[in-house]
Structure formats: C-alpha cells, structure tokens
Design a protein around this motif. Structure first.
Motif, PDB file in Angstrom:
ATOM      1  N   GLY A  68      88.560  55.982  44.960  1.00 13.11           N
ATOM      2  CA  GLY A  68      88.706  56.058  46.396  1.00 13.11           C
ATOM      3  C   GLY A  68      90.083  56.551  46.771  1.00 13.11           C
ATOM      4  O   GLY A  68      90.908  56.866  45.914  1.00 13.11           O
ATOM      5  N   ILE A 128      88.905  54.788  51.639  1.00 16.94           N
ATOM      6  CA  ILE A 128      87.718  55.641  51.530  1.00 16.94           C
ATOM      7  C   ILE A 128      87.132  55.504  50.132  1.00 16.94           C
ATOM      8  O   ILE A 128      87.856  55.632  49.141  1.00 16.94           O
ATOM      9  CB  ILE A 128      88.076  57.115  51.804  1.00 16.94           C
ATOM     10  CG1 ILE A 128      88.558  57.276  53.249  1.00 16.94           C
ATOM     11  CG2 ILE A 128      86.894  58.036  51.508  1.00 16.94           C
ATOM     12  CD1 ILE A 128      89.141  58.639  53.557  1.00 16.94           C
ATOM     13  N   ASP A 129      85.837  55.241  50.073  1.00 19.19           N
ATOM     14  CA  ASP A 129      85.099  55.253  48.813  1.00 19.19           C
ATOM     15  C   ASP A 129      84.647  56.692  48.594  1.00 19.19           C
ATOM     16  O   ASP A 129      83.978  57.268  49.465  1.00 19.19           O
ATOM     17  CB  ASP A 129      83.899  54.312  48.895  1.00 19.19           C
ATOM     18  CG  ASP A 129      83.056  54.316  47.633  1.00 19.19           C
ATOM     19  OD1 ASP A 129      83.597  54.603  46.541  1.00 19.19           O
ATOM     20  OD2 ASP A 129      81.843  54.046  47.735  1.00 19.19           O
ATOM     21  N   GLY A 185      82.034  57.184  60.069  1.00 10.23           N
ATOM     22  CA  GLY A 185      82.831  56.827  58.907  1.00 10.23           C
ATOM     23  C   GLY A 185      82.632  57.708  57.690  1.00 10.23           C
ATOM     24  O   GLY A 185      83.357  57.582  56.708  1.00 10.23           O
ATOM     25  N   GLU A 208      83.115  57.800  52.211  1.00 11.31           N
ATOM     26  CA  GLU A 208      82.876  56.986  53.393  1.00 11.31           C
ATOM     27  C   GLU A 208      84.021  55.993  53.564  1.00 11.31           C
ATOM     28  O   GLU A 208      84.480  55.393  52.591  1.00 11.31           O
ATOM     29  CB  GLU A 208      81.555  56.240  53.228  1.00 11.31           C
ATOM     30  CG  GLU A 208      81.176  55.375  54.394  1.00 11.31           C
ATOM     31  CD  GLU A 208      79.786  54.774  54.228  1.00 11.31           C
ATOM     32  OE1 GLU A 208      79.221  54.377  55.259  1.00 11.31           O
ATOM     33  OE2 GLU A 208      79.272  54.706  53.094  1.00 11.31           O
ATOM     34  N   VAL A 209      84.445  55.800  54.799  1.00  9.31           N
ATOM     35  CA  VAL A 209      85.474  54.813  55.108  1.00  9.31           C
ATOM     36  C   VAL A 209      84.889  53.425  54.890  1.00  9.31           C
ATOM     37  O   VAL A 209      83.824  53.107  55.415  1.00  9.31           O
ATOM     38  CB  VAL A 209      85.975  54.966  56.562  1.00  9.31           C
ATOM     39  CG1 VAL A 209      86.941  53.840  56.929  1.00  9.31           C
ATOM     40  CG2 VAL A 209      86.631  56.328  56.760  1.00  9.31           C
ATOM     41  N   THR A 210      85.593  52.618  54.088  1.00 11.40           N
ATOM     42  CA  THR A 210      85.147  51.245  53.836  1.00 11.40           C
ATOM     43  C   THR A 210      86.020  50.229  54.569  1.00 11.40           C
ATOM     44  O   THR A 210      85.577  49.109  54.804  1.00 11.40           O
ATOM     45  CB  THR A 210      85.144  50.923  52.334  1.00 11.40           C
ATOM     46  OG1 THR A 210      86.454  51.158  51.807  1.00 11.40           O
ATOM     47  CG2 THR A 210      84.116  51.778  51.604  1.00 11.40           C
ATOM     48  N   GLU A 211      87.239  50.610  54.893  1.00 16.35           N
ATOM     49  CA  GLU A 211      88.143  49.770  55.685  1.00 16.35           C
ATOM     50  C   GLU A 211      89.032  50.693  56.511  1.00 16.35           C
ATOM     51  O   GLU A 211      89.405  51.768  56.060  1.00 16.35           O
ATOM     52  CB  GLU A 211      89.044  48.909  54.791  1.00 16.35           C
ATOM     53  CG  GLU A 211      88.341  47.805  54.067  1.00 16.35           C
ATOM     54  CD  GLU A 211      89.304  46.974  53.235  1.00 16.35           C
ATOM     55  OE1 GLU A 211      90.418  46.667  53.711  1.00 16.35           O
ATOM     56  OE2 GLU A 211      88.931  46.634  52.095  1.00 16.35           O
TER      57      GLU A 211
END
Length: 183
Positions: free
Chosen positions: A21, A36-37, A112, A148-151
């Motif tokens: 990420g 981001i993953d 995201g 994809e945004v994870t946080e």
C-alpha cells in the motif's frame, strides 16, 4: 499433527504473495494521512510503477493539481507538479519511464477508488493517479484501477477544490509531502 501442519502450509500458500500500500502525508487545506491498499493482482504493472516512484521519492512534494468537487482529486505529475513549480504545466508531465498498457478490470470506480490518469490513448498512463470523491461508473473499463483508500477519506474530502478550467487548482494547492510504500 501432520494434517495440522499441511493445513497451515496450504493456508500460507493461499494467502496473497504480498500486500502493498501507500501512506500519503498531505499538507495544505487538507492535512493528515491517506492509506491506500494497492491491487497488485488487478494491475501489477501499474502498482509496480507507483511503488517504484514512491520508493524513489518522486511523489514527495507533488501537488493535487486537478480537483473536481463531487468527482475526484488528481495528483502524481512527477515532472511538472512539484510544489513551487510552474503550476500552469501541472498535469501535463510524467516520469522518465515508458507509458503503461491499460490493465482494465471488472472493479468499479466507487468512492475511495484510486485510478491511473491517462491521455486519450488507453495505454498512456504513467505516473499520475486520482482518488474518487464519489462513484463514477462511467470510468469502468476505461481507466486502470490500482487501489482503494482504506483510511483517510476525511483527508481526501478536505483537499482544496479546483476553480480553474477542468478543475485546475488555483492559488496554493494541497501537496503530497511524503509518499511511502507500506506492507
């Protein structure tokens, strides 16, 4: 005991080879960290490019040059998008590396999702990417999805919006202070 050992081995083999990420520290109107993953299995060439550029420090100091409210925030112009540079050229540059062939998938552009920016040619993605503020299914199968945004969607939501033509950010843009690869 042997079946327990074998089930452990099979479980390890079934796991992804690696999970990568990005950690992006943002400064400006938006401040904070975006995690981001990256989807190595969906777009391996694009993920390899992004991580290589991040590891080189090429993304450090690069601005969000095109930000359209209700759509997306674009960054990653490692050639012309550096803070303090001529922002009139931001969004027209790339890395020294060759453009990448498209890696389209069946994933959809939801809020995201991170996609690769490109010119009219589907095989012209290089270093620039964008983060979706809202779903954009009209992009599905047209642009490569890389992660994809994870946080940190609150940080993404706070990025300064563009008011110039085609979402160009005027004045002081928000910047990716540092971009690091995380595992």
């Amino acid at each position: 005991m042997r079946s327990l050992l074998l089930s452990g081995i099979f479980a390890a083999l079934a796991a992804p080879a690696w999970a990568m990420g990005l950690s992006i520290t943002v400064d400006g109107e938006a401040q904070g960290t975006i995690l981001i993953d990256l989807f190595e299995d969906v777009a391996p060439q694009h993920v390899e490019r992004i991580t290589a550029l991040a590891n080189e420090g090429a993304y450090d100091g690069v601005v969000f040059h095109r930000v359209i409210d209700g759509f997306m925030a674009q960054t990653g112009d490692v050639e012309f998008g550096r803070l303090g540079g001529d922002m009139r050229r931001a969004g027209t540059g790339a890395s020294d590396l060759p453009n990448l062939p498209a890696e389209f998938s069946d994933r959809t552009f939801d809020r995201g999702i991170v996609g690769m920016a490109r010119a009219a040619d589907p095989d012209s993605a290089n270093s620039q990417f964008f983060i979706m503020f809202a779903p954009g299914p009209f992009l599905d199968g047209q642009y490569t999805i890389v992660g994809e945004v994870t946080e940190g969607m609150d940080v993404v939501d706070a990025i300064k919006r563009g008011t110039g033509g085609n979402g160009a950010v005027t004045g002081q843009p928000d910047v990716m202070e540092t971009v690091a690869v995380v595992e």
